[in-house]
Design a protein around this motif. Structure first.
Motif, PDB file in Angstrom:
ATOM      1  N   MET A   1       0.805  -1.224   0.000  1.00 47.27           N
ATOM      2  CA  MET A   1       0.000   0.000   0.000  1.00 47.27           C
ATOM      3  C   MET A   1       0.841   1.279   0.000  1.00 47.27           C
ATOM      4  SD  MET A   1      -1.569  -0.070   3.848  1.00 47.27           S
ATOM      5  CE  MET A   1      -0.525  -0.128   5.288  1.00 47.27           C
ATOM      6  N   GLU A   2       1.989   1.278   0.662  1.00 49.72           N
ATOM      7  CA  GLU A   2       2.777   2.518   0.729  1.00 49.72           C
ATOM      8  C   GLU A   2       3.358   2.916  -0.632  1.00 49.72           C
ATOM      9  OE1 GLU A   2       5.568   2.595   3.893  1.00 49.72           O
ATOM     10  OE2 GLU A   2       4.049   2.360   5.459  1.00 49.72           O
ATOM     11  N   PRO A   3       4.098   2.023  -1.349  1.00 51.17           N
ATOM     12  CA  PRO A   3       4.555   2.416  -2.696  1.00 51.17           C
ATOM     13  C   PRO A   3       3.407   2.631  -3.666  1.00 51.17           C
ATOM     14  CG  PRO A   3       5.040   0.099  -2.274  1.00 51.17           C
ATOM     15  CD  PRO A   3       4.596   0.690  -0.970  1.00 51.17           C
ATOM     16  N   LEU A   4       2.326   1.882  -3.479  1.00 48.96           N
ATOM     17  CA  LEU A   4       1.163   2.027  -4.356  1.00 48.96           C
ATOM     18  C   LEU A   4       0.548   3.410  -4.239  1.00 48.96           C
ATOM     19  CD1 LEU A   4      -1.120   0.916  -6.172  1.00 48.96           C
ATOM     20  CD2 LEU A   4      -2.168  -0.016  -4.108  1.00 48.96           C
ATOM     21  N   PHE A   5       0.332   3.889  -3.017  1.00 53.89           N
ATOM     22  CA  PHE A   5      -0.319   5.191  -2.838  1.00 53.89           C
ATOM     23  C   PHE A   5       0.650   6.352  -3.048  1.00 53.89           C
ATOM     24  CE2 PHE A   5      -3.702   2.621  -1.207  1.00 53.89           C
ATOM     25  CZ  PHE A   5      -4.833   3.335  -1.547  1.00 53.89           C
ATOM     26  N   ARG A   6       1.947   6.093  -2.960  1.00 54.16           N
ATOM     27  CA  ARG A   6       2.900   7.132  -3.371  1.00 54.16           C
ATOM     28  C   ARG A   6       2.788   7.383  -4.868  1.00 54.16           C
ATOM     29  NH1 ARG A   6       6.446   5.272   0.868  1.00 54.16           N
ATOM     30  NH2 ARG A   6       7.281   3.626  -0.473  1.00 54.16           N
ATOM     31  N   GLN A   7       2.591   6.308  -5.636  1.00 52.19           N
ATOM     32  CA  GLN A   7       2.403   6.461  -7.080  1.00 52.19           C
ATOM     33  C   GLN A   7       1.052   7.095  -7.393  1.00 52.19           C
ATOM     34  OE1 GLN A   7       4.648   5.814  -9.694  1.00 52.19           O
ATOM     35  NE2 GLN A   7       3.036   6.979 -10.708  1.00 52.19           N
ATOM     36  N   LEU A   8       0.025   6.717  -6.643  1.00 51.66           N
ATOM     37  CA  LEU A   8      -1.289   7.331  -6.859  1.00 51.66           C
ATOM     38  C   LEU A   8      -1.266   8.822  -6.533  1.00 51.66           C
ATOM     39  CD1 LEU A   8      -3.817   4.675  -5.509  1.00 51.66           C
ATOM     40  CD2 LEU A   8      -3.454   5.365  -7.867  1.00 51.66           C
ATOM     41  N   ALA A   9      -0.483   9.218  -5.540  1.00 53.61           N
ATOM     42  CA  ALA A   9      -0.345  10.646  -5.217  1.00 53.61           C
ATOM     43  C   ALA A   9       0.277  11.395  -6.387  1.00 53.61           C
ATOM     44  CB  ALA A   9       0.502  10.810  -3.957  1.00 53.61           C
ATOM     45  N   LYS A  10       1.257  10.772  -7.050  1.00 56.71           N
ATOM     46  CA  LYS A  10       1.856  11.393  -8.238  1.00 56.71           C
ATOM     47  C   LYS A  10       0.835  11.502  -9.362  1.00 56.71           C
ATOM     48  CE  LYS A  10       6.529   9.638  -7.301  1.00 56.71           C
ATOM     49  NZ  LYS A  10       7.587   8.717  -7.795  1.00 56.71           N
ATOM     50  N   CYS A  11      -0.002  10.466  -9.516  1.00 54.38           N
ATOM     51  CA  CYS A  11      -1.026  10.498 -10.568  1.00 54.38           C
ATOM     52  C   CYS A  11      -2.068  11.578 -10.298  1.00 54.38           C
ATOM     53  CB  CYS A  11      -1.698   9.132 -10.684  1.00 54.38           C
ATOM     54  SG  CYS A  11      -0.614   7.815 -11.279  1.00 54.38           S
TER      55      CYS A  11
END
Length: 259
Positions: free
Chosen positions: A57-67
């Protein structure tokens, strides 16, 4: 996508390497491909086990924050549609204490700065859902974000004051006049810091663009541009070979007439 989801339904332990692989090869400059990755990722999240979700979840939502922060509105819109998925929202609510601090800065910043009004509405919807999940956590993230912004302002102000002191000391230097004359003859861009500042880069880009425009104008004035493809070879044997060359269509047409 369907085949990958079928594999994950049979063996949930494959979820982590699949998501990590998607994040590793996430497109940087191709927005339609980025939307395709977001579609694929949502299909995987629809079948993910809660125990596997915690791992990524942490790397996933870091990428979603960029999106969400993407200037391309389709990328930001597709990422924010995740908050309309009930199963994903249940996973987020179970782990809000770790996800909200990652997502809050991107959501708060783009709620004011993004150019598309549709994105504003989707961001407000996501913030509202986070607020309803845990009001205290939401308030803590707000205070933390404001504190970080104040620190950034303080550091910037401190840096400006230091540079002002250096400039004042330089002006009292007896050799400063000679140095100023040298700068007037050949401008020098300040690159004293380890990483160049945005101002230095902008000044450098402006200088490069103006110089490039002047060079182009001078070239146009001096001579007309010629297409390289239109230049015939100067070798005599090559010219004779080109003149003697016959296209295969001529032989084909003649053979057909003979038949």
């Amino acid at each position: 996508a369907y085949c990958v989801v079928q594999f994950l339904e049979k063996d949930s332990s494959l979820t982590e390497p699949v998501i990590v692989g998607l994040l590793k090869f996430w497109p940087k400059t191709h927005s339609p491909k980025e939307v395709m990755f977001l579609n694929e990722l949502e299909e995987i999240l629809d079948v993910i086990e809660p125990s596997e979700f915690v791992k990524v979840m942490e790397p996933l939502f870091r990428q979603l924050a960029k999106c969400v922060s993407s200037p391309h509105f389709q990328v930001a819109e597709r990422a924010l549609y995740y908050w309309n998925n009930e199963y994903i929202m249940s996973l987020i609510s179970d782990n809000a204490a770790r996800i909200l601090p990652i997502m809050f800065p991107a959501l708060y910043k783009n709620s004011k700065s993004h150019w598309n009004k549709t994105i504003h509405g989707l961001i407000y919807n996501a913030l509202k859902l986070f607020m309803e999940m845990n009001q205290k956590l939401f308030d803590d993230c707000t205070q933390q974000y404001k504190a970080e912004k104040q620190k950034e302002k303080f550091k910037l102000k401190e840096r400006e004051e230091i540079w002002q002191k250096i400039e004042n000391l330089a002006q009292h230097n007896p050799q400063s006049n000679a140095y100023i004359e040298c700068l007037a003859i050949s401008p020098v861009f300040s690159m004293e810091t380890e990483t160049p500042t945005t101002e230095d880069i902008q000044l450098l880009k402006k200088a490069v663009e103006t110089e490039a425009v002047q060079v182009k104008k001078e070239i146009k004035k001096e001579k007309t541009l010629l297409r390289r493809k239109s230049d015939l070879p100067q070798d005599v044997y090559t010219i004779k070979a080109l003149e003697a060359h016959k296209r295969p269509e001529e032989y084909l047409s003649s053979n057909q007439e003979a038949l």
